[in-house]
Design an enzyme around this catalytic site. Structure first.
Site: not given
Ligand SMILES: [Fe+2]
Ligand SMILES: [Fe+2]
Length: 263
Positions: A8, A40, A68
């Site tokens: 991420d 992210n 997200h």
């Molecule tokens: Fe994440």
């Molecule tokens: Fe996540």
């Protein structure tokens, strides 16, 4: 094929360390294909079209996401730009495949790199997560349709038990199952008994002087008072977390997995 998967990418600090270090890693480790989770990338919350293309320009071939993915609403328009072109940048930005089918975007991408076909699959877990279709049975259905021998799975999930169970469930049927979402790298990278590379969580690429990327004072305050708070990305102790997976192109089986953390 030698595949680098980056965990991420969190906000500007995460994007910056990728820009500074990725090309060197690709050369040093003779990487053929780079995949990254970008959920992210936009200040910790979601991703936009321009940010996705910035990451593609750095040499990332396919971006995965997770819970997200919709935080920046404009990503919906960006995903819809992919219509008709099977290899456009927008088509190479994935959202979990087991989200409702009427939503924009795709959860699988199949491409070619250095003469070998590969598939990237993005699925999300259900334990301590928002609702989605059963990732286990959904993976069965996807694997019936995927033509590539090399299949790389980003399993975006919270619970270690669900992630490990999912790894064993797909053992021998895919090249790799790597976990994302918790932002903390786990030390359990291994090749499972039937040839699937596995790690519970690759870890975040972003600021570790934080609570999973967010300024630590804000998160501690939230735990103390429970009041709504505006989370801001932290900036200190930036690390790039990734795994290098090597596989046999003919069989798709993994031959090696190595955990990498660069400061
Ligand atoms: Fe994440
Ligand atoms: Fe996540």
């Amino acid at each position: 094929m030698r595949i680098l998967f980056i965990g991420d990418i969190f906000g500007r600090p995460g994007r910056t360390i990728v820009r500074e270090r990725l090309s060197g890693m690709v050369k040093t480790h003779r990487i053929d294909l780079v995949i990254a989770n970008g959920e992210n990338a936009a200040a910790g919350f979601g991703i936009t079209g321009p940010l996705a293309e910035e990451l593609f320009d750095l040499g990332i071939e396919v971006l995965t996401t997770g819970n997200h993915v919709w935080d920046k609403r404009e990503i919906i328009d960006y995903l819809q730009m992919a219509d008709g072109n099977p290899h456009s940048p927008a088509r190479r930005l994935l959202r979990p495949a087991n989200f409702p089918q009427n939503l924009p975007g795709w959860g699988v991408y199949e491409g070619q790199k250095n003469g070998a076909g590969y598939a990237v699959v993005n699925l999300q877990g259900r334990v301590f997560m928002g609702s989605s279709d059963d990732p286990f049975r959904y993976a069965d259905r996807l694997l019936e349709q995927i033509k590539s021998k090399i299949v790389f799975v980003d399993f975006h999930a919270e619970a270690t038990s669900e992630k490990i169970a999912f790894g064993w469930y797909l053992d021998g049927r895919v090249t790799a199952v790597v976990g994302t979402h918790t932002h903390i790298p786990t030390a359990d990278e291994t090749i499972l008994s039937k040839g699937t590379a596995y790690i519970t969580d690759v870890g975040m690429t972003g600021p570790y002087d934080s609570v999973i990327g967010v300024k630590k004072e804000l998160v501690v305050e939230k735990f103390l008072n429970g009041m709504p708070a505006r989370f801001e990305p932290a900036s200190g102790d930036v690390r790039l977390c990734a795994v290098l997976v090597q596989c046999d192109d003919a069989t798709g089986k993994a031959t090696r997995i190595e955990r990498l953390m660069i400061k």
